[in-house]
Design a protein around this motif. Structure first.
Motif, PDB file in Angstrom:
ATOM      1  N   GLY A  83       0.807  -1.226   0.000  1.00 36.30           N
ATOM      2  CA  GLY A  83       0.000   0.000   0.000  1.00 36.30           C
ATOM      3  C   GLY A  83       0.834   1.269   0.000  1.00 36.30           C
ATOM      4  O   GLY A  83       2.061   1.248   0.189  1.00 36.30           O
ATOM      5  N   ALA A  84       0.145   2.377  -0.192  1.00 31.97           N
ATOM      6  CA  ALA A  84       0.812   3.685  -0.147  1.00 31.97           C
ATOM      7  C   ALA A  84       1.454   3.885   1.221  1.00 31.97           C
ATOM      8  O   ALA A  84       2.496   4.530   1.341  1.00 31.97           O
ATOM      9  CB  ALA A  84      -0.206   4.788  -0.433  1.00 31.97           C
ATOM     10  N   SER A  85       0.869   3.303   2.249  1.00 33.06           N
ATOM     11  CA  SER A  85       1.405   3.464   3.610  1.00 33.06           C
ATOM     12  C   SER A  85       2.811   2.901   3.736  1.00 33.06           C
ATOM     13  O   SER A  85       3.609   3.394   4.537  1.00 33.06           O
ATOM     14  CB  SER A  85       0.474   2.784   4.615  1.00 33.06           C
ATOM     15  N   TRP A 108      -3.308  11.832   5.124  1.00 32.47           N
ATOM     16  CA  TRP A 108      -2.303  11.004   4.430  1.00 32.47           C
ATOM     17  C   TRP A 108      -0.961  11.708   4.415  1.00 32.47           C
ATOM     18  O   TRP A 108       0.086  11.072   4.592  1.00 32.47           O
ATOM     19  CB  TRP A 108      -2.780  10.634   3.028  1.00 32.47           C
ATOM     20  N   ASN A 154      -4.107  14.495  -4.206  1.00 33.64           N
ATOM     21  CA  ASN A 154      -5.553  14.532  -3.931  1.00 33.64           C
ATOM     22  C   ASN A 154      -5.771  14.054  -2.498  1.00 33.64           C
ATOM     23  O   ASN A 154      -5.306  12.973  -2.124  1.00 33.64           O
ATOM     24  CB  ASN A 154      -6.322  13.650  -4.903  1.00 33.64           C
ATOM     25  N   THR A 156      -7.976  12.646  -0.159  1.00 30.71           N
ATOM     26  CA  THR A 156      -9.140  11.767  -0.207  1.00 30.71           C
ATOM     27  C   THR A 156     -10.149  12.057   0.906  1.00 30.71           C
ATOM     28  O   THR A 156     -11.349  11.928   0.715  1.00 30.71           O
ATOM     29  CB  THR A 156      -8.630  10.306  -0.094  1.00 30.71           C
ATOM     30  N   ASP A 175       2.262  11.424  -3.800  1.00 33.36           N
ATOM     31  CA  ASP A 175       1.289  10.364  -3.525  1.00 33.36           C
ATOM     32  C   ASP A 175       0.050  10.684  -4.362  1.00 33.36           C
ATOM     33  O   ASP A 175      -0.638  11.668  -4.104  1.00 33.36           O
ATOM     34  CB  ASP A 175       0.970  10.374  -2.016  1.00 33.36           C
ATOM     35  N   SER A 177      -2.433   8.403  -4.909  1.00 25.54           N
ATOM     36  CA  SER A 177      -3.310   7.239  -4.694  1.00 25.54           C
ATOM     37  C   SER A 177      -4.717   7.465  -5.220  1.00 25.54           C
ATOM     38  O   SER A 177      -5.314   6.573  -5.820  1.00 25.54           O
ATOM     39  CB  SER A 177      -3.416   6.925  -3.201  1.00 25.54           C
ATOM     40  N   GLN A 198      -6.071   0.972  -5.207  1.00 30.09           N
ATOM     41  CA  GLN A 198      -7.462   0.583  -4.907  1.00 30.09           C
ATOM     42  C   GLN A 198      -8.473   1.710  -4.949  1.00 30.09           C
ATOM     43  O   GLN A 198      -9.627   1.515  -4.625  1.00 30.09           O
ATOM     44  CB  GLN A 198      -7.511  -0.126  -3.544  1.00 30.09           C
ATOM     45  N   LYS A 199      -8.055   2.920  -5.352  1.00 28.88           N
ATOM     46  CA  LYS A 199      -9.024   4.006  -5.464  1.00 28.88           C
ATOM     47  C   LYS A 199      -9.537   4.118  -6.901  1.00 28.88           C
ATOM     48  O   LYS A 199     -10.715   4.293  -7.131  1.00 28.88           O
ATOM     49  CB  LYS A 199      -8.400   5.346  -5.042  1.00 28.88           C
TER      50      LYS A 199
HETATM   51  C1  LIG Z   1      -6.026   5.619   0.565  1.00 25.69           C
HETATM   52  C2  LIG Z   1      -4.849   6.505   0.554  1.00 25.69           C
HETATM   53  C3  LIG Z   1      -3.627   6.139   1.150  1.00 25.69           C
HETATM   54  C4  LIG Z   1      -3.454   4.840   1.886  1.00 25.69           C
HETATM   55  O1  LIG Z   1      -3.264   3.816   1.018  1.00 25.69           O
HETATM   56  P1  LIG Z   1      -2.995   2.316   1.522  1.00 25.69           P
HETATM   57  O2  LIG Z   1      -2.804   1.640   0.211  1.00 25.69           O
HETATM   58  O3  LIG Z   1      -4.200   1.887   2.284  1.00 25.69           O
HETATM   59  O4  LIG Z   1      -1.783   2.331   2.362  1.00 25.69           O
HETATM   60  C5  LIG Z   1      -2.565   7.007   1.048  1.00 25.69           C
HETATM   61  N1  LIG Z   1      -2.688   8.194   0.430  1.00 25.69           N
HETATM   62  C6  LIG Z   1      -3.846   8.591  -0.133  1.00 25.69           C
HETATM   63  C7  LIG Z   1      -3.910   9.906  -0.825  1.00 25.69           C
HETATM   64  C8  LIG Z   1      -4.955   7.762  -0.080  1.00 25.69           C
HETATM   65  O5  LIG Z   1      -6.111   8.145  -0.651  1.00 25.69           O
END
Ligand SMILES: *Cc1c(COP(=O)(O)O)cnc(C)c1O
Length: 366
Positions: A83-85, A108, A154, A156, A175, A177, A198-199
């Motif tokens: 994940g982005a995390s 985030w 963005n 979220t 980022d 995402s 996943q977004k």
């Molecule tokens: C959802 C989101 C994250 C977290 O992503 P994970 O894949 O759950 O770690 C990070 N940054 C943004 C901008 C997000 O929308």
């Protein structure tokens, strides 16, 4: 192709913030591949990632990503889990030697800042914390001695978005995402772009990264193999087992995006959907938007009940739910409502939400 009707016979309008709506034809294609991948007689879920068929998926995804986002040749794309995390710490692990700059635009961004502090000095160059992250800070100075500058394009949770690429004198890392491939970006302005897929592109489980080749030479410390971006670039996302299924769906999403006319067309559609909903939020006396107008997100549209009508919020949620709206409860930090309008969300879902807001107005405003 429209979404399936659920067991109550009511059409659902999927506004979840993530994991989120995907094109129905992509989901149907994925369902077929789960049963029989490319006529092989085997499920996509139970084949080796070292097969020619899966290598083709990776190659197709690479080519489509490049084509759709006009990614220059000196950039490499890779996919990992976590994940982005996970990127929140891997980015500073790779690149933060002395000092990095971050822009704090919400949850985030704050999480990214927290992880970066494990590796070096972090300068928060600008923040919209003073107004509960309802805007994108602009016009701040970027010192030239930073290892990189990190932004969240963005937000979220708060519904704000950069609508122009930032110009940075130091490597810019973003980022993306929740707005990747929803609008044009000039990739050459960025040293690295990453995000959880996943977004807007895939089910949960895969993180994409687009990285300028020279950044790989800038790794500032020795790192465990899996943390180093070099590993994933040098091994074409195949150092270990990549998330096969989400990468397949990502590739199908990219094909879908190309088939409808690419980024210019999706941007047009996204602007049209957002304009419809923001116009209703601004017009309807029961509701007001939370983000400042010029920074409003096309992807996550946040609004609350207007002053004097706050107590109607739970009733509106129930009212909307009865009309098929799913996932419009706002994040607990903002309250109210959030309608996520990602690429795959059809305009008819936005129209249904607008109709629902108007119906609610007629019940409550005389
Ligand atoms: C959802 C989101 C994250 C977290 O992503 P994970 O894949 O759950 O770690 C990070 N940054 C943004 C901008 C997000 O929308």
């Amino acid at each position: 192709m429209s979404n399936p009707i659920n067991r109550t016979g009511m059409k659902k309008h999927n506004f979840y913030a993530g994991p989120a709506i995907l094109p129905q034809e992509v989901i149907e294609q994925a369902a077929k591949a789960i049963v029989d991948f490319n006529g092989s007689g085997l499920s996509l879920l139970s084949i080796s990632h070292r097969t020619k068929d899966f290598e083709n998926v990776l190659a197709d995804a690479d080519a489509l990503f490049r084509e759709l986002l006009h990614i220059p040749d000196n950039y490499r794309i890779f996919y990992v889990g976590g994940g982005a995390s996970t990127m929140f710490y891997e980015v500073p692990a790779n690149f933060l030697g002395k000092k990095a700059g971050y822009v704090n635009t919400g949850v985030w961004a704050k999480k990214a800042i927290k992880e970066a502090k494990f590796y070096g000095e972090v300068e928060t160059l600008a923040s919209s914390d003073d107004k509960n992250f309802t805007y994108i800070p602009k016009g701040f100075a970027v010192p030239s001695d930073l290892d990189y500058l990190h932004i969240t394009t963005n937000n979220t949770i708060y519904g704000t978005e950069y609508h122009e690429d930032l110009i940075s004198p130091v490597p810019l890392i973003a980022d993306m995402s929740s707005d990747i491939l929803s609008r044009p970006v000039d990739v050459s302005k960025y040293a690295m772009i990453y995000g959880g897929a996943q977004k807007n592109l895939a089910p949960a489980g895969v993180t994409f990264a687009i990285i300028r080749e020279d950044m790989l030479e800038r790794q500032v410390r020795e790192l465990p193999t899996m943390v180093s971006f070099r590993t994933h670039v040098e091994n074409g996302s195949m150092f270990n087992t990549p998330p096969v299924f989400p990468i397949y769906v990502l590739c199908e999403s990219l094909k879908w995006l190309k088939s409808i006319g690419g980024v210019p067309e999706i941007h047009r559609r996204n602007k049209e959907k957002a304009a419809l909903l923001y116009a209703e939020i601004d017009r309807n006396p029961l509701f007001r938007g939370t983000a400042v107008e010029e920074d409003r997100s096309l992807m996550n549209i946040c609004f609350v009940m207007s002053e004097g009508y706050e107590e109607l919020a739970p009733e509106f949620l129930e009212f909307a739910k009865e009309r098929g709206m799913v996932g419009i409860k706002g994040h607990r930090l903002v309250g109210g409502f959030r309608a996520s309008c990602y690429n795959a969300l059809p305009k008819e879902s936005v129209e249904a939400l607008v109709a629902c807001m108007q119906e609610f107005e007629h019940l409550h405003v005389k």
